[in-house]
Design a protein around this motif. Structure first.
Motif, PDB file in Angstrom:
ATOM      1  N   THR A 110       0.812  -1.220   0.000  1.00 29.50           N
ATOM      2  CA  THR A 110       0.000   0.000   0.000  1.00 29.50           C
ATOM      3  C   THR A 110       0.846   1.272   0.000  1.00 29.50           C
ATOM      4  O   THR A 110       0.286   2.372  -0.078  1.00 29.50           O
ATOM      5  CB  THR A 110      -0.937   0.045   1.224  1.00 29.50           C
ATOM      6  OG1 THR A 110      -0.162   0.146   2.427  1.00 29.50           O
ATOM      7  CG2 THR A 110      -1.837  -1.185   1.274  1.00 29.50           C
ATOM      8  N   CYS A 152      -1.876  -3.491   8.938  1.00 30.35           N
ATOM      9  CA  CYS A 152      -2.842  -3.242   7.849  1.00 30.35           C
ATOM     10  C   CYS A 152      -3.930  -2.235   8.204  1.00 30.35           C
ATOM     11  O   CYS A 152      -4.863  -2.037   7.422  1.00 30.35           O
ATOM     12  CB  CYS A 152      -3.511  -4.539   7.381  1.00 30.35           C
ATOM     13  SG  CYS A 152      -2.374  -5.790   6.764  1.00 30.35           S
ATOM     14  N   THR A 153      -3.847  -1.561   9.347  1.00 26.32           N
ATOM     15  CA  THR A 153      -4.922  -0.664   9.763  1.00 26.32           C
ATOM     16  C   THR A 153      -4.787   0.746   9.198  1.00 26.32           C
ATOM     17  O   THR A 153      -5.795   1.441   9.034  1.00 26.32           O
ATOM     18  CB  THR A 153      -4.996  -0.576  11.298  1.00 26.32           C
ATOM     19  OG1 THR A 153      -3.709  -0.215  11.819  1.00 26.32           O
ATOM     20  CG2 THR A 153      -5.439  -1.908  11.902  1.00 26.32           C
ATOM     21  N   PRO A 174      -3.774   3.812   6.410  1.00 24.77           N
ATOM     22  CA  PRO A 174      -3.816   3.977   4.957  1.00 24.77           C
ATOM     23  C   PRO A 174      -2.565   4.649   4.393  1.00 24.77           C
ATOM     24  O   PRO A 174      -2.573   5.843   4.046  1.00 24.77           O
ATOM     25  CB  PRO A 174      -5.051   4.865   4.760  1.00 24.77           C
ATOM     26  CG  PRO A 174      -5.058   5.745   5.975  1.00 24.77           C
ATOM     27  CD  PRO A 174      -4.543   4.874   7.106  1.00 24.77           C
ATOM     28  N   ARG A 193      -8.977   8.725  13.754  1.00 25.89           N
ATOM     29  CA  ARG A 193      -9.667   7.507  13.345  1.00 25.89           C
ATOM     30  C   ARG A 193     -11.058   7.402  13.948  1.00 25.89           C
ATOM     31  O   ARG A 193     -11.833   6.514  13.585  1.00 25.89           O
ATOM     32  CB  ARG A 193      -8.888   6.264  13.818  1.00 25.89           C
ATOM     33  CG  ARG A 193      -7.415   6.237  13.477  1.00 25.89           C
ATOM     34  CD  ARG A 193      -6.691   5.313  14.459  1.00 25.89           C
ATOM     35  NE  ARG A 193      -6.868   5.799  15.820  1.00 25.89           N
ATOM     36  CZ  ARG A 193      -6.742   5.050  16.924  1.00 25.89           C
ATOM     37  NH1 ARG A 193      -6.433   3.755  16.812  1.00 25.89           N
ATOM     38  NH2 ARG A 193      -6.931   5.574  18.115  1.00 25.89           N
ATOM     39  N   ASN A 238     -15.510   4.551  10.720  1.00 27.05           N
ATOM     40  CA  ASN A 238     -14.477   3.574  11.104  1.00 27.05           C
ATOM     41  C   ASN A 238     -14.916   2.644  12.234  1.00 27.05           C
ATOM     42  O   ASN A 238     -14.110   1.826  12.700  1.00 27.05           O
ATOM     43  CB  ASN A 238     -13.204   4.307  11.544  1.00 27.05           C
ATOM     44  CG  ASN A 238     -12.451   4.925  10.385  1.00 27.05           C
ATOM     45  OD1 ASN A 238     -12.538   4.452   9.255  1.00 27.05           O
ATOM     46  ND2 ASN A 238     -11.713   5.991  10.662  1.00 27.05           N
ATOM     47  N   ALA A 250     -14.108  -1.158  12.177  1.00 26.90           N
ATOM     48  CA  ALA A 250     -12.709  -1.585  12.135  1.00 26.90           C
ATOM     49  C   ALA A 250     -12.088  -1.679  13.525  1.00 26.90           C
ATOM     50  O   ALA A 250     -10.966  -2.167  13.666  1.00 26.90           O
ATOM     51  CB  ALA A 250     -11.893  -0.629  11.270  1.00 26.90           C
ATOM     52  N   GLU A 254      -9.128   7.008   6.969  1.00 30.45           N
ATOM     53  CA  GLU A 254      -9.765   5.694   7.012  1.00 30.45           C
ATOM     54  C   GLU A 254      -8.959   4.797   7.940  1.00 30.45           C
ATOM     55  O   GLU A 254      -7.725   4.819   7.905  1.00 30.45           O
ATOM     56  CB  GLU A 254      -9.811   5.089   5.611  1.00 30.45           C
ATOM     57  CG  GLU A 254     -10.410   3.699   5.563  1.00 30.45           C
ATOM     58  CD  GLU A 254     -10.258   3.028   4.206  1.00 30.45           C
ATOM     59  OE1 GLU A 254     -10.786   1.916   4.047  1.00 30.45           O
ATOM     60  OE2 GLU A 254      -9.606   3.617   3.321  1.00 30.45           O
ATOM     61  N   TYR A 255      -9.645   4.028   8.769  1.00 31.79           N
ATOM     62  CA  TYR A 255      -8.985   3.051   9.632  1.00 31.79           C
ATOM     63  C   TYR A 255      -9.516   1.679   9.234  1.00 31.79           C
ATOM     64  O   TYR A 255     -10.726   1.479   9.108  1.00 31.79           O
ATOM     65  CB  TYR A 255      -9.285   3.351  11.102  1.00 31.79           C
ATOM     66  CG  TYR A 255      -8.482   2.545  12.084  1.00 31.79           C
ATOM     67  CD1 TYR A 255      -7.114   2.739  12.219  1.00 31.79           C
ATOM     68  CD2 TYR A 255      -9.102   1.594  12.896  1.00 31.79           C
ATOM     69  CE1 TYR A 255      -6.379   2.002  13.144  1.00 31.79           C
ATOM     70  CE2 TYR A 255      -8.369   0.861  13.824  1.00 31.79           C
ATOM     71  CZ  TYR A 255      -7.013   1.064  13.940  1.00 31.79           C
ATOM     72  OH  TYR A 255      -6.286   0.333  14.851  1.00 31.79           O
ATOM     73  N   ARG A 256      -8.611   0.724   9.030  1.00 32.01           N
ATOM     74  CA  ARG A 256      -8.972  -0.549   8.426  1.00 32.01           C
ATOM     75  C   ARG A 256      -8.877  -1.695   9.426  1.00 32.01           C
ATOM     76  O   ARG A 256      -8.214  -1.590  10.460  1.00 32.01           O
ATOM     77  CB  ARG A 256      -8.059  -0.797   7.219  1.00 32.01           C
ATOM     78  CG  ARG A 256      -8.216   0.294   6.162  1.00 32.01           C
ATOM     79  CD  ARG A 256      -7.125   0.304   5.127  1.00 32.01           C
ATOM     80  NE  ARG A 256      -7.353   1.366   4.140  1.00 32.01           N
ATOM     81  CZ  ARG A 256      -6.473   1.725   3.218  1.00 32.01           C
ATOM     82  NH1 ARG A 256      -5.295   1.127   3.131  1.00 32.01           N
ATOM     83  NH2 ARG A 256      -6.775   2.697   2.368  1.00 32.01           N
ATOM     84  N   THR A 257      -9.510  -2.792   9.091  1.00 29.33           N
ATOM     85  CA  THR A 257      -9.522  -3.959   9.970  1.00 29.33           C
ATOM     86  C   THR A 257      -8.126  -4.531  10.130  1.00 29.33           C
ATOM     87  O   THR A 257      -7.385  -4.698   9.154  1.00 29.33           O
ATOM     88  CB  THR A 257     -10.455  -5.040   9.407  1.00 29.33           C
ATOM     89  OG1 THR A 257     -11.766  -4.484   9.254  1.00 29.33           O
ATOM     90  CG2 THR A 257     -10.527  -6.238  10.341  1.00 29.33           C
TER      91      THR A 257
END
Length: 249
Positions: free
Chosen positions: A23, A91-92, A94, A117, A122, A125, A197-200
């Motif tokens: 990423t 992976c959380t 961006p 976040r 969000n 996540a 953006e905060y991801r899983t």
């Protein structure tokens, strides 16, 4: 070209690193005028974190003393960029948003940028208990330091390299995240907070919610009411003077 160091602390994140490194938009950053290095801090992992990071083209730093803050101390010590960006190896965060974030940093003439976040989009996540705890710690942090930051616990920051030498940041563990924000804002550097953006999360959760939360709570009060000091030569905090303990490859 401008120079950017992306510093990523990693404890047993071998399985996540290919996705995380994938990423990082190196080509897009180069097109925007940024030469980029990725520094992965192997924080005494027991898996193949270091080997995987090296194979993916990262500069690997070995920090044998575990702790989130310890990892960042080692990474910042060897980072060569004029600007430093951070994020976790789970992976959380961006990293693909860095071109836009850096554009804002430059256009707004910001010295320290942190990220938020804690907005509704969000929620899925983050575990509900973590969401509530983050809001509580952030509210207390705003009350004590009066900087208006919505998310005191976010692990993604982008800042000018030179300000690091003017900050007195002492936390070895998770409290490092709130401490660097509060140190930068109270020191008078130009700062702003932007939503991300905060991801899983991928893989195993490393956060120990209760002990880490209590440590962060204690640190907020200790930081707010402590005497400034503990600085070494040339006004640089003692713990940030260069050390031979960190082995970079």
């Amino acid at each position: 070209m401008n120079t950017l160091s992306i510093v990523i602390p990693a404890l047993n994140e071998a399985s996540n690193l290919p996705a995380v490194m994938g990423t990082v938009p190196v080509a897009e950053l180069a097109a925007a005028g940024w030469r980029t290095e990725v520094v992965v801090v192997d924080n005494a992992s027991t898996d193949d974190t270091a080997a995987v990071a090296h194979a993916l083209g990262a500069r690997v730093v070995h920090q044998p003393e575990r702790g989130y803050g310890n990892a960042y101390l080692a990474g910042f010590d060897v980072a060569t960029g004029d600007v430093i960006a951070t994020g976790d190896a789970d992976c959380t965060y961006p990293f693909d948003a860095l071109p836009d974030l850096l554009r804002t940093l430059v256009d707004q003439d910001v010295e320290f940028m942190t990220t938020d976040r804690l907005h509704r989009t969000n929620r899925r996540a983050m575990k509900a208990s973590h969401f509530v705890a983050n809001h509580a710690l952030s509210a207390l942090s705003r009350t004590l330091f009066r900087n208006g930051l919505r998310d005191s616990q976010s692990g993604m920051w982008i800042f000018r390299r030179y300000i690091w030498d003017g900050l007195d940041v002492r936390s070895a563990g998770m409290a490092f995240s709130q401490e660097i924000k509060n140190a930068a804002t109270t020191a008078g550097y130009r700062f702003m907070e932007v939503p991300i953006e905060y991801r899983t999360r991928g893989g195993e959760v490393k956060l120990n919610a209760l002990p880490d939360g209590m440590a962060n709570l204690r640190q907020l009060f200790n930081h707010r009411f402590r005497r400034q000091g503990g600085r070494g030569e040339a006004g640089i905090p003692a713990q940030k003077q260069r050390s031979e303990r960190y082995e970079a490859v």
